[in-house]
Design a protein around this motif. Structure first.
Motif, short mmCIF file in Angstrom:
data_model
loop_
_atom_site.label_atom_id
_atom_site.label_comp_id
_atom_site.label_asym_id
_atom_site.label_seq_id
_atom_site.Cartn_x
_atom_site.Cartn_y
_atom_site.Cartn_z
N GLU A 6 10.31 9.62 8.66
CA GLU A 6 10.62 8.27 9.12
C GLU A 6 9.89 7.23 8.29
OE1 GLU A 6 11.45 9.30 13.84
OE2 GLU A 6 9.66 8.23 13.22
N SER A 7 8.60 7.53 7.92
CA SER A 7 7.83 6.56 7.15
C SER A 7 8.37 6.41 5.74
CB SER A 7 6.36 7.00 7.09
OG SER A 7 6.22 8.22 6.38
N GLU A 8 9.01 7.50 5.20
CA GLU A 8 9.55 7.41 3.85
C GLU A 8 10.72 6.43 3.76
OE1 GLU A 8 8.49 11.99 2.48
OE2 GLU A 8 10.56 11.36 2.77
N HIS A 9 11.42 6.19 4.86
CA HIS A 9 12.58 5.32 4.86
C HIS A 9 12.30 3.98 5.55
CE1 HIS A 9 14.97 8.71 3.43
NE2 HIS A 9 14.42 9.43 4.37
N SER A 10 11.01 3.58 5.56
CA SER A 10 10.68 2.35 6.27
C SER A 10 11.07 1.11 5.48
CB SER A 10 9.18 2.32 6.59
OG SER A 10 8.43 2.42 5.39
N ASP A 21 5.58 -1.88 11.61
CA ASP A 21 5.47 -0.44 11.41
C ASP A 21 5.02 -0.07 10.00
OD1 ASP A 21 6.26 -0.05 13.99
OD2 ASP A 21 8.36 0.38 13.51
N ILE A 22 4.78 -1.05 9.13
CA ILE A 22 4.39 -0.73 7.76
C ILE A 22 2.99 -1.26 7.48
CG2 ILE A 22 6.78 -0.77 6.98
CD1 ILE A 22 6.14 -3.42 5.55
N ASP A 23 2.27 -0.55 6.59
CA ASP A 23 0.96 -0.97 6.12
C ASP A 23 1.08 -1.25 4.63
OD1 ASP A 23 -0.22 -0.56 8.63
OD2 ASP A 23 -0.46 1.57 8.22
N ILE A 24 0.71 -2.46 4.22
CA ILE A 24 0.77 -2.86 2.81
C ILE A 24 -0.65 -2.94 2.27
CG2 ILE A 24 1.56 -4.60 1.19
CD1 ILE A 24 3.64 -5.48 3.21
N PRO A 38 0.58 -5.29 -14.30
CA PRO A 38 0.00 -4.03 -14.78
C PRO A 38 -1.37 -3.72 -14.17
CG PRO A 38 0.95 -5.25 -16.62
CD PRO A 38 0.97 -6.17 -15.44
N ASN A 39 -2.05 -4.74 -13.65
CA ASN A 39 -3.37 -4.53 -13.05
C ASN A 39 -3.33 -4.47 -11.52
OD1 ASN A 39 -4.51 -4.56 -15.59
ND2 ASN A 39 -5.07 -6.72 -15.52
N VAL A 40 -2.12 -4.37 -10.94
CA VAL A 40 -1.99 -4.39 -9.47
C VAL A 40 -1.15 -3.20 -9.02
CG1 VAL A 40 -1.23 -5.69 -7.46
CG2 VAL A 40 -2.14 -6.90 -9.44
N ILE A 41 -1.67 -2.45 -8.07
CA ILE A 41 -0.94 -1.33 -7.46
C ILE A 41 -0.64 -1.70 -6.01
CG2 ILE A 41 -1.01 1.11 -6.79
CD1 ILE A 41 -2.96 1.58 -9.09
N VAL A 42 0.64 -1.67 -5.64
CA VAL A 42 1.07 -1.99 -4.28
C VAL A 42 1.50 -0.69 -3.60
CG1 VAL A 42 2.64 -3.32 -2.85
CG2 VAL A 42 1.82 -4.27 -5.01
N GLU A 98 2.98 4.49 -3.33
CA GLU A 98 2.99 3.44 -4.34
C GLU A 98 4.42 2.93 -4.56
OE1 GLU A 98 1.76 2.73 -9.05
OE2 GLU A 98 1.06 4.52 -7.96
N VAL A 99 4.57 1.60 -4.60
CA VAL A 99 5.87 0.97 -4.83
C VAL A 99 6.02 0.69 -6.33
CG1 VAL A 99 7.36 -0.98 -4.29
CG2 VAL A 99 5.79 -0.09 -2.55
#
Length: 295
Positions: A188-192, A212-215, A265-269, A275-276
């Motif tokens: 379920e979390s994979e398709h959030s 329901d999501i954590d960023i 390039p210096n930011v991981i989301v 990771e997006v």
């Protein structure tokens, strides 16, 4: 097939473009492009995306989107703006504190009740012992009643024994159920979230429930960051963030979040720990997370 879909399809085929090539040009999934050509707008995430996708489709073919909307705009669904009064953050947190205090109060009441019952039982025991002089002998009944079990009670007793034995011989049953629940939660979390479009350095992700999501944002080098709501107000101050820091965004209660990334390039989301990937290769870009249908 709708007139708009037929028109766009004919223009695409005149230019010799396949749906796969158009998908790469517009960053719109192929199934949505097919839905537009067939006039099946119910497949799209919402009315807002229908107009946005048609605009991107037209621009990719070198058409004027305004002329396309003027001629065929009546076929497109019209979004309905929904507003709701959201409670303030203090109001959302207050019930949780009250609920915690209420639970503690219930526990103390339960413990006090048990202590009172024990004290009353001891007092009754002392009084009875004092009246009878400690003589525990009483009048025995002339005939002890016999206890009989009918056939149904015997069968139920045997079934309970078999269930107990089955549980003892299969200790992995509960573990298997727990593992299955974990797998379901992970699926379920994979398709959030879902990437629906990328245009003008803005990548839009559709979110079912923002709460329901954590960023999380991790900085590996120098970068400029800010996060705003739909009205352009700062949701969280990121001015003090330095390379090596990892920040968790507080987006509870929001329906629209825009993340401005100054040096990608210096930011991981990460969303829910995953990771997006950046849909486009450019230093300055925006991530937009929204759960509403909007024009």
């Amino acid at each position: 097939m709708s007139e708009l879909g037929l028109y766009l399809k004919e223009k695409r085929e005149e230019q010799g473009l396949t749906l796969e090539e158009l998908q790469k040009a517009t960053k719109i999934q192929k199934r949505y492009l097919v839905a537009i050509e067939e006039g099946n707008y119910a497949v799209l995430p919402g009315a807002f995306y229908a107009r946005a996708f048609v605009k991107s489709y037209s621009e990719a073919l070198g058409l004027d989107p305004d002329e396309v909307f003027h001629t065929y705009g009546k076929e497109l669904p019209h979004p309905v703006q929904q507003t709701s009064d959201l409670p303030s953050r203090s109001e959302r947190l207050k019930p949780k504190r009250n609920q915690t205090a209420k639970k503690k109060s219930n526990v103390w009441s339960y413990l006090i009740g048990i202590v009172v019952i024990i004290v009353i039982a001891l007092l009754i025991y002392v009084v009875v012992q004092g009246v009878t002089g400690g003589d525990s002998s009483g009048v025995e009944p002339e005939e002890a009643p016999s206890i009989e079990m009918d056939a149904n009670e015997e069968d139920m007793s045997e079934e309970n024994e078999e269930m107990d034995e089955s549980t003892e011989t299969n200790p992995n049953v509960d573990n298997e159920e727990e593992e299955q629940d974990k797998i379901t939660e992970e699926e379920e979390s994979e398709h959030s979230i879902e990437l629906v479009s990328t245009e003008n350095r803005r990548s839009t992700f559709h979110v079912e429930e923002m709460d329901d999501i954590d960023i999380d944002i991790e900085l590996t080098g120098e970068s400029y960051l800010d996060v705003k709501n739909e009205q352009g107000d700062i949701i969280q101050d990121l001015s003090q963030v330095t390379p090596g820091d990892t920040i968790s965004l507080d987006v509870n209660g929001e329906t629209y979040v825009q993340l401005n990334i100054g040096n990608s390039p210096n930011v991981i989301v990460r969303v829910n720990g995953e990771e997006v990937e950046y849909p486009i290769d450019t230093p300055h870009q925006y991530f937009i997370f929204t759960e509403e249908e909007r024009e």
